[in-house]
Write an enzyme that holds these catalytic residues in place. Structure first.
Site, PDB file in Angstrom:
ATOM      1  N   GLU A  95       0.818  -1.261  -0.142  1.00  0.00           N
ATOM      2  CA  GLU A  95       0.031   0.031   0.038  1.00  0.00           C
ATOM      3  C   GLU A  95       0.836   1.290   0.029  1.00  0.00           C
ATOM      4  OE1 GLU A  95      -2.320   1.741  -0.596  1.00  0.00           O
ATOM      5  OE2 GLU A  95      -4.308   1.215   0.412  1.00  0.00           O
ATOM      6  N   ASP A  96       0.333   2.367  -0.418  1.00  0.00           N
ATOM      7  CA  ASP A  96       1.121   3.693  -0.621  1.00  0.00           C
ATOM      8  C   ASP A  96       1.182   4.104   0.742  1.00  0.00           C
ATOM      9  OD1 ASP A  96      -1.415   4.443  -0.349  1.00  0.00           O
ATOM     10  OD2 ASP A  96      -1.347   5.806  -2.054  1.00  0.00           O
TER      11      ASP A  96
ATOM     12  N   ARG B 225       1.273  12.225  -9.176  1.00  0.00           N
ATOM     13  CA  ARG B 225       1.564  10.792  -8.905  1.00  0.00           C
ATOM     14  C   ARG B 225       2.905  10.493  -9.580  1.00  0.00           C
ATOM     15  NH1 ARG B 225      -2.599   7.687  -6.933  1.00  0.00           N
ATOM     16  NH2 ARG B 225      -4.783   8.349  -7.798  1.00  0.00           N
TER      17      ARG B 225
ATOM     18  N   ASP C 186      -3.327   5.612   6.624  1.00  0.00           N
ATOM     19  CA  ASP C 186      -3.802   7.115   7.508  1.00  0.00           C
ATOM     20  C   ASP C 186      -4.530   6.832   8.772  1.00  0.00           C
ATOM     21  OD1 ASP C 186      -3.903   9.974   7.619  1.00  0.00           O
ATOM     22  OD2 ASP C 186      -5.672   9.925   6.442  1.00  0.00           O
TER      23      ASP C 186
ATOM     24  N   PHE D  11      -0.692  16.489   4.635  1.00  0.00           N
ATOM     25  CA  PHE D  11      -1.012  15.914   3.050  1.00  0.00           C
ATOM     26  C   PHE D  11       0.098  16.063   2.198  1.00  0.00           C
ATOM     27  CE2 PHE D  11      -2.831  16.030  -1.176  1.00  0.00           C
ATOM     28  CZ  PHE D  11      -3.623  14.908  -1.213  1.00  0.00           C
TER      29      PHE D  11
HETATM   30  P1  5GP Z   1      -7.010   5.572   5.287  1.00  0.00           P
HETATM   31  O1  5GP Z   1      -8.396   4.885   4.988  1.00  0.00           O
HETATM   32  O2  5GP Z   1      -5.843   4.838   5.999  1.00  0.00           O
HETATM   33  O3  5GP Z   1      -7.841   6.750   6.301  1.00  0.00           O
HETATM   34  O4  5GP Z   1      -6.586   6.288   3.904  1.00  0.00           O
HETATM   35  C1  5GP Z   1      -5.718   5.502   2.987  1.00  0.00           C
HETATM   36  C2  5GP Z   1      -5.843   6.171   1.912  1.00  0.00           C
HETATM   37  O5  5GP Z   1      -6.106   7.860   1.847  1.00  0.00           O
HETATM   38  C3  5GP Z   1      -4.636   6.017   1.034  1.00  0.00           C
HETATM   39  O6  5GP Z   1      -4.675   4.850   0.392  1.00  0.00           O
HETATM   40  C4  5GP Z   1      -4.591   7.335   0.175  1.00  0.00           C
HETATM   41  O7  5GP Z   1      -5.139   7.240  -0.854  1.00  0.00           O
HETATM   42  C5  5GP Z   1      -5.373   8.247   1.060  1.00  0.00           C
HETATM   43  N1  5GP Z   1      -4.226   9.277   1.584  1.00  0.00           N
HETATM   44  C6  5GP Z   1      -4.189   9.466   3.124  1.00  0.00           C
HETATM   45  N2  5GP Z   1      -3.383  10.305   3.354  1.00  0.00           N
HETATM   46  C7  5GP Z   1      -3.040  10.965   2.119  1.00  0.00           C
HETATM   47  C8  5GP Z   1      -1.821  12.081   1.746  1.00  0.00           C
HETATM   48  O8  5GP Z   1      -1.299  12.552   2.897  1.00  0.00           O
HETATM   49  N3  5GP Z   1      -1.712  12.095   0.353  1.00  0.00           N
HETATM   50  C9  5GP Z   1      -2.458  11.371  -0.226  1.00  0.00           C
HETATM   51  N4  5GP Z   1      -2.324  11.715  -1.829  1.00  0.00           N
HETATM   52  N5  5GP Z   1      -3.357  10.576  -0.105  1.00  0.00           N
HETATM   53  C10 5GP Z   1      -3.467  10.208   1.126  1.00  0.00           C
END
Ligand code: 5GP
Length: 177
Positions: free
Chosen positions: A102-103, A168, A106, A155
Site C-alpha cells: 500500500e502507499d 503521482r 492514514d 497531506f
Molecule cells: P485511510 O483509510 O488509511 O484513512 O486512508 C488511506 C488512503 O487515503 C490512502 O490509500 C490514500 O489514497 C489516501 N491518503 C491518506 N493520506 C494521504 C496523503 O497525505 N496524501 C495522499 N495523496 N493520499 C492520502
C-alpha cells in the site's frame, strides 16, 4: 528548497528520491529474510502503490508473485450507503502468504476493509507493507508488518500519491504548504 505547484496548491520537497529508495531497500531486505521459502503473493493496491511496488520488487529476491488490485467504492441510496469492493484479484490466494503493498496508511480504515475482504479467500496469512504511515492518525488496531517511513499528519504527494490525480509521477515526496 525545491517546490512544486499542483493545481491550486504549493508543495515543498520533504523526502528525496535517494532517501525513499534507501528505505524501500531496507523493507525489501526484511521481507527477503522473513518470507524466505513462503512463496508469497504481493498484492499491490492501485493506483497509489504503483511506484513503490515497482522499486520494492526490484530488491525482493525470493520467489514470489505480483498482482495488482483496486478497491472501488459504490455508493447506492442513502439507506444502503457505500460498499467497497475489490477488483482485479486474479490470483488464487487460498493457503498462500499474501503481502499487501500500500502507499499510505492514514486512519487505517481502508486497510481494515481490505483485510476483511481478503480474509474471505482463506489465505495462510496476510502481511501488510506500506510505504508511509501517519501514526498519529491511525484509528484502528492494525498490525503493520513493514513500514518504510512514518510521517507527520500533513497531506503529501509524489512517488505514486496524488493530489486530485496529479503528481503521482514525481520521484520525490512533497508536503502541502
Ligand atoms: P485511510 O483509510 O488509511 O484513512 O486512508 C488511506 C488512503 O487515503 C490512502 O490509500 C490514500 O489514497 C489516501 N491518503 C491518506 N493520506 C494521504 C496523503 O497525505 N496524501 C495522499 N495523496 N493520499 C492520502
Amino acid at each position: 528548497m525545491k517546490s512544486v505547484r499542483i493545481k491550486d496548491k504549493n508543495f515543498k520537497l520533504s523526502i528525496t528520491e535517494s532517501e525513499i529508495l534507501e528505505k524501500v531497500k531496507n523493507v525489501a531486505n526484511k521481507i527477503n529474510k522473513d518470507l524466505e521459502g513462503e512463496n508469497p503473493v504481493f498484492l499491490s493496491v492501485l493506483n497509489g502503490a504503483f511506484m513503490f511496488t515497482s522499486d520494492l520488487m526490484k530488491y525482493v529476491n525470493i520467489p514470489s508473485e505480483i498482482s495488482f488490485i483496486r478497491l472501488s467504492s459504490y455508493c447506492g441510496t442513502e439507506s444502503t450507503g457505500c460498499v467497497r469492493s475489490l477488483m482485479g484479484l486474479t490470483t488464487d490466494i487460498k493457503g498462500r502468504t499474501v503481502v499487501i503493498v500500500e502507499d499510505i496508511v492514514d486512519t487505517g480504515l481502508t486497510m481494515l476493509k481490505l483485510l476483511d475482504i481478503l480474509n474471505q479467500y482463506e489465505p495462510k496469512e496476510i502481511k501488510i507493507c506500506t510505504l508511509l504511515l501517519k501514526p498519529d492518525k491511525l484509528k484502528v488496531d492494525l498490525n503493520i508488518d513493514y513500514v518504510a517511513m512514518s510521517i507527520p499528519n500533513d497531506f503529501i504527494v509524489g512517488y505514486g500519491l496524488d493530489y486530485d490525480e496529479y503528481g503521482r509521477n514525481l520521484p520525490e515526496i512533497y508536503t502541502v504548504e
